[in-house]
Design a protein around this motif. Sequence first.
Motif, PDB file in Angstrom:
ATOM      1  N   GLU A  55      61.813  66.371  40.386  1.00  0.00           N
ATOM      2  CA  GLU A  55      61.976  67.362  41.286  1.00  0.00           C
ATOM      3  C   GLU A  55      63.519  67.810  41.483  1.00  0.00           C
ATOM      4  OE1 GLU A  55      59.787  69.663  42.060  1.00  0.00           O
ATOM      5  OE2 GLU A  55      58.064  68.571  40.994  1.00  0.00           O
ATOM      6  N   GLY A  56      64.247  67.223  40.611  1.00  0.00           N
ATOM      7  CA  GLY A  56      65.810  67.514  41.007  1.00  0.00           C
ATOM      8  C   GLY A  56      66.455  66.212  41.553  1.00  0.00           C
ATOM      9  N   ILE A  57      65.461  65.195  41.907  1.00  0.00           N
ATOM     10  CA  ILE A  57      66.010  63.883  42.720  1.00  0.00           C
ATOM     11  C   ILE A  57      65.924  62.680  41.953  1.00  0.00           C
ATOM     12  CG2 ILE A  57      65.350  62.382  44.555  1.00  0.00           C
ATOM     13  CD1 ILE A  57      66.948  64.933  45.602  1.00  0.00           C
ATOM     14  N   ARG A  58      67.028  61.745  41.912  1.00  0.00           N
ATOM     15  CA  ARG A  58      67.306  60.536  41.443  1.00  0.00           C
ATOM     16  C   ARG A  58      66.845  59.636  42.297  1.00  0.00           C
ATOM     17  NH1 ARG A  58      68.892  58.652  36.482  1.00  0.00           N
ATOM     18  NH2 ARG A  58      69.098  60.342  35.546  1.00  0.00           N
ATOM     19  N   LEU A  59      65.998  58.654  42.104  1.00  0.00           N
ATOM     20  CA  LEU A  59      65.805  57.530  42.934  1.00  0.00           C
ATOM     21  C   LEU A  59      66.629  56.157  42.537  1.00  0.00           C
ATOM     22  CD1 LEU A  59      61.812  57.741  43.374  1.00  0.00           C
ATOM     23  CD2 LEU A  59      63.641  58.831  44.741  1.00  0.00           C
ATOM     24  N   ILE A  60      67.221  55.713  43.075  1.00  0.00           N
ATOM     25  CA  ILE A  60      68.236  54.403  43.012  1.00  0.00           C
ATOM     26  C   ILE A  60      67.927  53.398  44.077  1.00  0.00           C
ATOM     27  CG2 ILE A  60      69.694  55.952  42.116  1.00  0.00           C
ATOM     28  CD1 ILE A  60      71.889  55.224  44.359  1.00  0.00           C
ATOM     29  N   THR A  61      68.127  52.195  43.606  1.00  0.00           N
ATOM     30  CA  THR A  61      67.814  51.088  44.526  1.00  0.00           C
ATOM     31  C   THR A  61      69.030  50.506  45.188  1.00  0.00           C
ATOM     32  OG1 THR A  61      68.636  49.474  42.679  1.00  0.00           O
ATOM     33  CG2 THR A  61      66.374  49.749  42.696  1.00  0.00           C
ATOM     34  N   GLU A  62      69.199  50.216  46.441  1.00  0.00           N
ATOM     35  CA  GLU A  62      69.891  49.629  47.159  1.00  0.00           C
ATOM     36  C   GLU A  62      70.999  48.824  46.431  1.00  0.00           C
ATOM     37  OE1 GLU A  62      68.661  49.614  51.892  1.00  0.00           O
ATOM     38  OE2 GLU A  62      67.410  48.055  50.509  1.00  0.00           O
ATOM     39  N   HIS A 109      57.739  51.707  39.894  1.00  0.00           N
ATOM     40  CA  HIS A 109      58.933  51.394  39.477  1.00  0.00           C
ATOM     41  C   HIS A 109      59.504  51.957  38.468  1.00  0.00           C
ATOM     42  CE1 HIS A 109      62.368  48.269  38.560  1.00  0.00           C
ATOM     43  NE2 HIS A 109      61.814  48.403  37.384  1.00  0.00           N
ATOM     44  N   ASP A 110      58.731  52.701  37.818  1.00  0.00           N
ATOM     45  CA  ASP A 110      59.143  53.208  36.550  1.00  0.00           C
ATOM     46  C   ASP A 110      60.032  54.736  36.940  1.00  0.00           C
ATOM     47  OD1 ASP A 110      56.650  54.689  37.496  1.00  0.00           O
ATOM     48  OD2 ASP A 110      56.207  55.279  35.518  1.00  0.00           O
ATOM     49  N   GLN A 167      71.899  49.066  43.364  1.00  0.00           N
ATOM     50  CA  GLN A 167      72.781  49.828  42.617  1.00  0.00           C
ATOM     51  C   GLN A 167      73.986  50.623  43.268  1.00  0.00           C
ATOM     52  OE1 GLN A 167      68.931  51.998  41.117  1.00  0.00           O
ATOM     53  NE2 GLN A 167      70.114  52.064  39.227  1.00  0.00           N
ATOM     54  N   GLY A 168      73.951  50.429  44.654  1.00  0.00           N
ATOM     55  CA  GLY A 168      74.953  51.006  45.340  1.00  0.00           C
ATOM     56  C   GLY A 168      74.242  51.987  46.188  1.00  0.00           C
ATOM     57  N   THR A 169      75.185  52.480  47.110  1.00  0.00           N
ATOM     58  CA  THR A 169      74.792  53.835  48.036  1.00  0.00           C
ATOM     59  C   THR A 169      74.205  54.875  47.463  1.00  0.00           C
ATOM     60  OG1 THR A 169      76.255  52.619  49.786  1.00  0.00           O
ATOM     61  CG2 THR A 169      75.404  54.775  50.305  1.00  0.00           C
ATOM     62  N   ALA A 170      72.993  55.426  47.798  1.00  0.00           N
ATOM     63  CA  ALA A 170      72.619  56.680  47.307  1.00  0.00           C
ATOM     64  C   ALA A 170      73.750  57.760  47.832  1.00  0.00           C
ATOM     65  CB  ALA A 170      71.169  56.910  47.525  1.00  0.00           C
ATOM     66  N   ASN A 171      73.697  58.975  47.136  1.00  0.00           N
ATOM     67  CA  ASN A 171      74.389  60.095  47.431  1.00  0.00           C
ATOM     68  C   ASN A 171      73.537  61.234  47.591  1.00  0.00           C
ATOM     69  OD1 ASN A 171      76.215  61.890  47.937  1.00  0.00           O
ATOM     70  ND2 ASN A 171      77.776  61.435  46.514  1.00  0.00           N
ATOM     71  N   PRO A 172      73.103  61.425  48.842  1.00  0.00           N
ATOM     72  CA  PRO A 172      72.054  62.411  48.909  1.00  0.00           C
ATOM     73  C   PRO A 172      72.638  63.852  48.478  1.00  0.00           C
ATOM     74  CG  PRO A 172      72.803  61.849  51.264  1.00  0.00           C
ATOM     75  CD  PRO A 172      73.376  60.754  50.092  1.00  0.00           C
ATOM     76  N   ASN A 173      73.999  63.995  48.783  1.00  0.00           N
ATOM     77  CA  ASN A 173      74.802  65.210  48.324  1.00  0.00           C
ATOM     78  C   ASN A 173      74.519  65.549  46.900  1.00  0.00           C
ATOM     79  OD1 ASN A 173      75.697  66.125  51.006  1.00  0.00           O
ATOM     80  ND2 ASN A 173      77.598  64.407  50.810  1.00  0.00           N
ATOM     81  N   LYS A 174      74.481  64.417  46.269  1.00  0.00           N
ATOM     82  CA  LYS A 174      74.208  64.568  44.689  1.00  0.00           C
ATOM     83  C   LYS A 174      72.780  64.353  44.174  1.00  0.00           C
ATOM     84  CE  LYS A 174      78.942  63.134  43.745  1.00  0.00           C
ATOM     85  NZ  LYS A 174      79.702  62.415  42.874  1.00  0.00           N
ATOM     86  N   ASP A 175      71.955  64.757  45.254  1.00  0.00           N
ATOM     87  CA  ASP A 175      70.627  64.556  44.778  1.00  0.00           C
ATOM     88  C   ASP A 175      70.072  63.158  44.628  1.00  0.00           C
ATOM     89  OD1 ASP A 175      70.049  67.240  45.470  1.00  0.00           O
ATOM     90  OD2 ASP A 175      70.719  67.852  43.275  1.00  0.00           O
ATOM     91  N   GLU A 176      70.312  62.027  45.590  1.00  0.00           N
ATOM     92  CA  GLU A 176      69.965  60.933  45.176  1.00  0.00           C
ATOM     93  C   GLU A 176      69.344  60.132  46.442  1.00  0.00           C
ATOM     94  OE1 GLU A 176      73.452  59.307  42.081  1.00  0.00           O
ATOM     95  OE2 GLU A 176      73.731  58.717  44.310  1.00  0.00           O
ATOM     96  N   PHE A 177      68.104  59.648  46.243  1.00  0.00           N
ATOM     97  CA  PHE A 177      67.481  59.066  47.450  1.00  0.00           C
ATOM     98  C   PHE A 177      67.387  57.376  47.349  1.00  0.00           C
ATOM     99  CE2 PHE A 177      64.459  62.935  48.735  1.00  0.00           C
ATOM    100  CZ  PHE A 177      65.888  63.288  49.328  1.00  0.00           C
TER     101      PHE A 177
END
Length: 397
Positions: free
Chosen positions: A184-191, A176-177, A193-203
Amino acid sequence: MVVLSTELDKRINSYNLYAETTFGEYLEFANDIIKNNDFQRKRVNASKTIYSLLKSDLKKGCVIPPLVLAITDNNKIDVNNSEELSQSIENVIKNTPQNVLILDGLQRTYTLIDAYNEILEEYKGTPEKISEFREFKVRLEIYVNINKFGVLYRMLTLNTGQTPMSVRHQLEILYHDKLDTDFEGIRLITEVQGTANPNKDEFIFKNVIEGFNSFMNRSELPVDRQDLLDNVEMLENLSSENIKNDLFEDFLALYTKFFKKLRDKNGDYALTEEDRQNYEISNTPFGKNVSKVFSSSQAMTGFGAALGKMKDLEVIKDFYDIEESISQISDDKSDIKWFLELLKRFDDIKTNSKKIGNAQRMFMHYFFRELFNKDSDSYLNLMESVKNGYKKYCSQV
């Protein structure tokens, strides 16, 4: 609290301390530990279970099996300082209970608290009875210098006879933390929080967890509930891993490298209307660019399952073999036909499959096995991996 012995658990590279304390001392921090423990199953109703008998026995001073704890923050604990070790452990548990987890003994802890509350009520005017209860002994096993994967491994080995929450759920809690932090340049977000934008390095966090869970289970299929057999099989898989490192972080780092390689290779390409018509791709494709497709749960679970299977088959030894292969994938940015072929195959699956999501996961599983198997004719060839991966998928359905 007195630490009686210290042993190194060589499997998880963590020290196990055997300690003795009293009911009263344990009760001083027991409620705080329970509040911090999201890993274990929920409380069992004690009214008509064996725990009701245990409560009566505890009030009489019975001896129970050791409770197993883990301290996840070990900066203040020096296991080599035997003279101050007992006091150090006691201070860390009492002052930072948020760093203490119950690995085994949650229901016994609840029962002990209930027994004490009944003692307080029954002997309001008899303090010596209350004191007698508080002085009864309880033994603890305390893991220190333990990483997150060690916690998961020990929890599974200690609780396989129960009905725990799924491993996927445990992983979500364990990591969870990692939410809203860059790794590694990727930000993990919850569903939520909104739709992740993989073009902006979000999973999406859940997708990564499902991918890693697929690696551990050697299966791309989603697991909603882990039964005893699943746990045993997964533990056999984990027993072959070196868990001195954090496997989840290694997995995420490896997938991120692959994801960025594909994105760099295909640049900013997004499915055009002309390409869609030429390849007869539907108006609602699985994804219009590489980032969208390979940030999906289907891609990540397929990747995880493929790595696990190849490891079991000794096609690869570890993640490093795949890491080396990723760097060798062609950098030809004009080559987008493989991606169009991939979208076409996703359309075919959607048309012909009853369980579309599971079928897509299976297809991606075989795609990755074709792509990273050095003995495959498709090795590091994206187009051939799509074609042959789809053939392997069709042969299984």
